[in-house]
Scaffold this active site. Structure first.
Site, PDB file in Angstrom:
ATOM      1  N   ARG A 164       0.853  -1.192   0.000  1.00 32.74           N
ATOM      2  CA  ARG A 164       0.000   0.000   0.000  1.00 32.74           C
ATOM      3  C   ARG A 164       0.889   1.242   0.000  1.00 32.74           C
ATOM      4  NH1 ARG A 164      -3.725   0.111   5.036  1.00 32.74           N
ATOM      5  NH2 ARG A 164      -4.487  -1.760   3.943  1.00 32.74           N
ATOM      6  N   HIS A 174       1.653  -2.079   5.654  1.00 31.43           N
ATOM      7  CA  HIS A 174       1.472  -2.441   4.244  1.00 31.43           C
ATOM      8  C   HIS A 174       2.470  -1.716   3.345  1.00 31.43           C
ATOM      9  CE1 HIS A 174      -2.274  -4.860   4.069  1.00 31.43           C
ATOM     10  NE2 HIS A 174      -2.629  -4.193   5.158  1.00 31.43           N
ATOM     11  N   ASP A 208      -3.593  -8.409   3.271  1.00 34.52           N
ATOM     12  CA  ASP A 208      -4.933  -8.683   3.787  1.00 34.52           C
ATOM     13  C   ASP A 208      -5.491  -9.834   2.963  1.00 34.52           C
ATOM     14  OD1 ASP A 208      -4.734  -6.565   5.577  1.00 34.52           O
ATOM     15  OD2 ASP A 208      -5.648  -5.143   4.187  1.00 34.52           O
ATOM     16  N   GLU A 256      -7.481  -7.710  13.512  1.00 35.75           N
ATOM     17  CA  GLU A 256      -8.024  -7.895  12.155  1.00 35.75           C
ATOM     18  C   GLU A 256      -7.748  -9.325  11.697  1.00 35.75           C
ATOM     19  OE1 GLU A 256      -6.098  -4.910   9.754  1.00 35.75           O
ATOM     20  OE2 GLU A 256      -7.253  -3.270  10.638  1.00 35.75           O
ATOM     21  N   HIS A 261      -5.421  -9.637   8.447  1.00 37.18           N
ATOM     22  CA  HIS A 261      -4.163  -8.893   8.330  1.00 37.18           C
ATOM     23  C   HIS A 261      -2.973  -9.735   8.792  1.00 37.18           C
ATOM     24  CE1 HIS A 261      -1.970  -4.862   8.784  1.00 37.18           C
ATOM     25  NE2 HIS A 261      -1.153  -5.721   9.381  1.00 37.18           N
TER      26      HIS A 261
END
Length: 230
Positions: free
Chosen positions: A66, A111, A118, A200, A203
């Site tokens: 990301r 990320h 994910d 999460e 994740h």
């Protein structure tokens, strides 16, 4: 490197290229739906995939590398308390003013270091998700699977990016098949060096990270990894 160059069988549904996400629009820096990871992380996902295929499952990634500009986009959105377009689905029980304090949004993301993904599981044979029915984008992400926005993944108890304590991997309210699915995903990835973020279920970060202190900002696009071999 592109995950598909290491394992083309891993399914990819890159959520931030398209508007169906908690912001409600394509995210800055996501130009094409391609999963980019460091080589160690990609190869570890491949090994987990080989194991899961024998059990009748495939991995599916929602997000991989990301860029920092995407994280900045998330921060601007979170600071705009008037923009609650996707609250009903993604954070119905969380006041938007608490997204930073509660840890759902931060100025930096693992990320951006390239070793975090994910990910979920899809039962084989993988069928496309059904088309959403009118109004499903307003159904809470923790609603029963048949009611919430459709996904071809197994039932993990919540949808991806559900800002709710039910998304905590070991939340005791998640039982039965949902618990078994979470445990299967975590065990398959843990065997290959991935560490789950407890808040999460989706994740995972491959350890040790290749770039533990670097936050990259190149765009998510095929040209970013064209010809990359290492």
């Amino acid at each position: 490197m592109a995950l598909s160059s290491v394992d083309p069988t891993i399914l990819q549904e890159m959520r931030y290229v398209r508007p169906h996400n908690f912001v409600g629009e394509p995210i800055d820096g996501y130009r094409q739906p391609v999963c980019i990871l460091t080589r160690p992380a990609a190869e570890a996902l491949h090994r987990a995939q080989v194991r899961l295929l024998r059990q009748g499952y495939s991995l599916k990634v929602y997000d991989c590398y990301r860029p920092q500009r995407a994280v900045d986009h998330f921060v601007r959105w979170a600071e705009d308390l008037g923009d609650e377009r996707r609250k009903a689905e993604f954070y119905p029980r969380v006041d938007k003013s608490r997204l930073f304090e509660d840890g759902y949004i931060a100025g930096k993301s693992g990320h951006s270091r390239g070793s975090t993904t994910d990910v979920t599981l899809v039962r084989l044979p993988a069928l496309p998700a059904p088309r959403p029915r009118p109004g499903q984008e307003s159904v809470p992400c923790y609603a029963p699977r048949a009611e919430r926005y459709p996904d071809n993944s197994v039932d993990m108890g919540t949808g991806f990016d559900c800002f709710d304590t039910l998304s905590h991997t070991d939340d005791p309210r998640v039982q039965g098949a949902q618990r078994a699915n979470r445990d299967l995903l975590r065990s398959a990835l843990a065997a290959e060096g991935f560490v789950n973020l407890p808040e999460e279920w989706w994740h995972f970060t491959h350890k040790p990270e290749l770039f533990p202190d670097t936050y990259f900002d190149f765009p998510v696009a095929h040209r970013s990894v064209a010809g990359h071999r290492s």
